[in-house]
Design a protein around this motif. Structure first.
Motif, mmCIF file in Angstrom:
data_model
loop_
_atom_site.group_PDB
_atom_site.id
_atom_site.type_symbol
_atom_site.label_atom_id
_atom_site.label_comp_id
_atom_site.label_asym_id
_atom_site.label_seq_id
_atom_site.Cartn_x
_atom_site.Cartn_y
_atom_site.Cartn_z
ATOM 1 N N GLU A 101 0.287 -8.676 -7.769
ATOM 2 C CA GLU A 101 -1.032 -8.149 -7.428
ATOM 3 C C GLU A 101 -0.941 -6.672 -7.045
ATOM 4 O OE1 GLU A 101 -5.163 -8.225 -6.834
ATOM 5 O OE2 GLU A 101 -3.803 -9.655 -7.819
ATOM 6 N N ALA A 102 0.076 -6.327 -6.251
ATOM 7 C CA ALA A 102 0.256 -4.930 -5.849
ATOM 8 C C ALA A 102 0.543 -4.050 -7.058
ATOM 9 C CB ALA A 102 1.387 -4.826 -4.828
ATOM 10 N N ALA A 103 1.367 -4.548 -7.979
ATOM 11 C CA ALA A 103 1.708 -3.783 -9.179
ATOM 12 C C ALA A 103 0.467 -3.540 -10.037
ATOM 13 C CB ALA A 103 2.774 -4.521 -9.980
ATOM 14 N N ASN A 104 -0.374 -4.559 -10.191
ATOM 15 C CA ASN A 104 -1.588 -4.413 -10.994
ATOM 16 C C ASN A 104 -2.577 -3.446 -10.347
ATOM 17 O OD1 ASN A 104 -0.796 -6.175 -13.067
ATOM 18 N ND2 ASN A 104 -1.491 -7.974 -11.923
ATOM 19 N N ARG A 105 -2.701 -3.525 -9.013
ATOM 20 C CA ARG A 105 -3.602 -2.601 -8.314
ATOM 21 C C ARG A 105 -3.098 -1.168 -8.427
ATOM 22 N NH1 ARG A 105 -6.152 -4.929 -2.700
ATOM 23 N NH2 ARG A 105 -6.966 -6.900 -3.503
ATOM 24 N N LEU A 106 -1.783 -0.999 -8.312
ATOM 25 C CA LEU A 106 -1.198 0.335 -8.420
ATOM 26 C C LEU A 106 -1.412 0.899 -9.819
ATOM 27 C CD1 LEU A 106 0.464 2.544 -7.048
ATOM 28 C CD2 LEU A 106 2.532 1.357 -7.773
ATOM 29 N N ARG A 107 -1.269 0.060 -10.823
ATOM 30 C CA ARG A 107 -1.496 0.515 -12.201
ATOM 31 C C ARG A 107 -2.938 0.968 -12.390
ATOM 32 N NH1 ARG A 107 -0.490 -2.847 -17.907
ATOM 33 N NH2 ARG A 107 -1.263 -1.175 -19.266
ATOM 34 N N THR A 108 -3.879 0.211 -11.827
ATOM 35 C CA THR A 108 -5.293 0.552 -11.974
ATOM 36 C C THR A 108 -5.649 1.816 -11.205
ATOM 37 O OG1 THR A 108 -5.886 -1.783 -12.260
ATOM 38 C CG2 THR A 108 -7.645 -0.265 -11.618
ATOM 39 N N SER A 109 -5.215 1.901 -9.943
ATOM 40 C CA SER A 109 -5.591 3.037 -9.101
ATOM 41 C C SER A 109 -4.989 4.345 -9.587
ATOM 42 C CB SER A 109 -5.172 2.783 -7.648
ATOM 43 O OG SER A 109 -3.763 2.691 -7.534
ATOM 44 N N GLU A 110 -3.777 4.289 -10.172
ATOM 45 C CA GLU A 110 -3.108 5.500 -10.638
ATOM 46 C C GLU A 110 -3.318 5.753 -12.127
ATOM 47 O OE1 GLU A 110 -1.694 7.707 -8.790
ATOM 48 O OE2 GLU A 110 -1.868 6.571 -6.921
ATOM 49 N N GLY A 111 -4.001 4.829 -12.813
ATOM 50 C CA GLY A 111 -4.238 5.001 -14.239
ATOM 51 C C GLY A 111 -2.956 5.008 -15.049
ATOM 52 N N LEU A 112 -2.017 4.125 -14.705
ATOM 53 C CA LEU A 112 -0.716 4.099 -15.363
ATOM 54 C C LEU A 112 -0.803 3.418 -16.724
ATOM 55 C CD1 LEU A 112 1.477 3.024 -12.300
ATOM 56 C CD2 LEU A 112 0.997 5.342 -13.107
ATOM 57 N N ASP A 113 0.051 3.848 -17.647
ATOM 58 C CA ASP A 113 0.084 3.248 -18.975
ATOM 59 C C ASP A 113 0.742 1.876 -18.964
ATOM 60 O OD1 ASP A 113 -1.145 5.469 -20.071
ATOM 61 O OD2 ASP A 113 0.752 6.472 -20.535
ATOM 62 N N SER A 114 1.652 1.653 -18.024
ATOM 63 C CA SER A 114 2.350 0.372 -17.941
ATOM 64 C C SER A 114 2.379 -0.102 -16.493
ATOM 65 C CB SER A 114 3.782 0.494 -18.487
ATOM 66 O OG SER A 114 4.518 1.453 -17.749
ATOM 67 N N THR A 115 2.632 -1.382 -16.318
ATOM 68 C CA THR A 115 2.662 -1.959 -14.971
ATOM 69 C C THR A 115 3.960 -1.585 -14.268
ATOM 70 O OG1 THR A 115 1.349 -3.837 -15.751
ATOM 71 C CG2 THR A 115 2.493 -4.091 -13.644
ATOM 72 N N PRO A 116 3.883 -1.039 -13.063
ATOM 73 C CA PRO A 116 5.096 -0.646 -12.340
ATOM 74 C C PRO A 116 5.831 -1.852 -11.772
ATOM 75 C CG PRO A 116 3.182 -0.297 -10.965
ATOM 76 C CD PRO A 116 2.654 -0.721 -12.308
ATOM 77 N N ASP A 117 7.057 -1.625 -11.330
ATOM 78 C CA ASP A 117 7.830 -2.659 -10.648
ATOM 79 C C ASP A 117 7.608 -2.526 -9.145
ATOM 80 O OD1 ASP A 117 8.986 -3.631 -13.019
ATOM 81 O OD2 ASP A 117 10.541 -2.090 -12.958
ATOM 82 N N VAL A 118 7.264 -3.629 -8.490
ATOM 83 C CA VAL A 118 7.079 -3.642 -7.041
ATOM 84 C C VAL A 118 7.921 -4.766 -6.461
ATOM 85 C CG1 VAL A 118 5.458 -3.964 -5.137
ATOM 86 C CG2 VAL A 118 4.744 -2.697 -7.170
ATOM 87 N N SER A 119 8.748 -4.441 -5.484
ATOM 88 C CA SER A 119 9.583 -5.440 -4.815
ATOM 89 C C SER A 119 9.331 -5.374 -3.316
ATOM 90 C CB SER A 119 11.071 -5.191 -5.099
ATOM 91 O OG SER A 119 11.356 -5.323 -6.475
ATOM 92 N N ILE A 120 8.911 -6.503 -2.742
ATOM 93 C CA ILE A 120 8.710 -6.596 -1.298
ATOM 94 C C ILE A 120 9.927 -7.304 -0.726
ATOM 95 C CG2 ILE A 120 7.241 -7.471 0.550
ATOM 96 C CD1 ILE A 120 4.903 -7.416 -1.416
ATOM 97 N N ASN A 121 10.750 -6.557 -0.015
ATOM 98 C CA ASN A 121 11.995 -7.103 0.516
ATOM 99 C C ASN A 121 11.781 -7.683 1.912
ATOM 100 O OD1 ASN A 121 13.350 -6.123 -1.825
ATOM 101 N ND2 ASN A 121 13.465 -4.098 -0.881
ATOM 102 N N GLY A 122 12.765 -8.405 2.385
ATOM 103 C CA GLY A 122 12.682 -9.003 3.716
ATOM 104 C C GLY A 122 12.225 -10.448 3.646
ATOM 105 N N PHE A 123 12.679 -11.231 4.605
ATOM 106 C CA PHE A 123 12.330 -12.652 4.657
ATOM 107 C C PHE A 123 12.105 -13.044 6.118
ATOM 108 C CE2 PHE A 123 13.459 -17.126 5.103
ATOM 109 C CZ PHE A 123 12.727 -17.702 4.081
#
Length: 253
Positions: free
Chosen positions: A32-54
């Protein structure tokens, strides 16, 4: 004893289910974060997002994430039309690879924005892209003789090799000379500058200042999130590698 064993088995099963649920939830959040980032920044491709920690669910409940990594390819960064070369009017520059690590990311109540305690990252700009900031159109250096930058490449030891071509006609003779100049690259505020270390012996009586106007150039990179700044830069095989750092970084949603 049997009852105790049953409780232990049940605890293991529930723990496993929690881990599965946690990993499913973090996977959904990353997508979801990757898709929102792609939309908000107008990116040509979907970025990689990794949420670390448990565990992720605990972080989600608190609204704060310890460690988030982002990877973007072919990112268009604003230049503020800052450059002194042939394409200095361009208002953006393409970053081949942009990788950032955000720590202590706190979201607003409606998750529309966020602030990171600190950020660090790297950006790779290809030599072909950086060449747009250089003087690629012929410029007269002395009557009858013009010069232009023909290419950029890795010069080794953190230097950029700048190719320069001299062409024209002097005393009735056609002139065509190619020179290579080793240049240092550095960061000053939001500007990357490329400056020739030492100019080679020129085959003609050409003022050094005239050639430096061709060999030396700058490229501004701005429009970064508030709190992010360019830190250092070095030439590499695939292009120019720029390190960025920041604190109290504001991230728009």
């Amino acid at each position: 004893m049997r009852a105790l064993r049953v409780l232990v088995i049940l605890a293991v099963i529930l723990g496993g289910l929690f881990v599965i649920a946690d990993r499913v939830a973090v996977g959904f959040a990353e997508d979801e974060a990757a898709n929102r980032l792609r939309t908000s920044e107008g990116l040509d491709s979907t970025p990689d997002v990794s949420i670390n920690g448990f565990p992720f669910l605990t972080q989600l409940t608190s609204g704060e994430f310890d460690d988030v990594e982002i990877g973007i390819k072919d990112f268009e960064a604003s230049t503020g039309s800052g450059g002194n070369g042939g394409d200095s009017g361009a208002d953006s520059i393409r970053i081949a690879e942009l990788n950032a690590r955000l720590r202590g990311v706190v979201f607003s109540g409606d998750y529309s924005s966020a602030t990171a305690d600190s950020a660090s990252g790297t950006a790779l700009i290809s030599y072909d892209e950086l060449l747009k900031a250089a003087q690629v159109e012929p410029v007269q250096v002395i009557p009858g003789l013009t010069a232009k930058v023909t290419g950029l490449s890795d010069g080794g030891n953190g230097k950029i090799k700048v190719g320069i071509e001299l062409t024209g006609s002097l005393l009735g003779n056609d002139v065509s000379e190619r020179l290579s100049v080793l240049s240092s690259v550095k960061v000053d505020g939001d500007t990357v500058s490329v400056d020739a270390d030492v100019l080679p012996d020129l085959p003609f009586s050409v003022a050094e200042e005239s050639v430096r106007q061709i060999a030396d150039f700058t490229q501004t990179i701005d429009g970064l999130p508030a709190g992010i700044k360019l830190d250092k830069v070095q030439a590499a095989e695939g292009g120019v590698e720029i390190s960025v750092t920041g604190s109290d970084v504001k991230l728009a949603g």
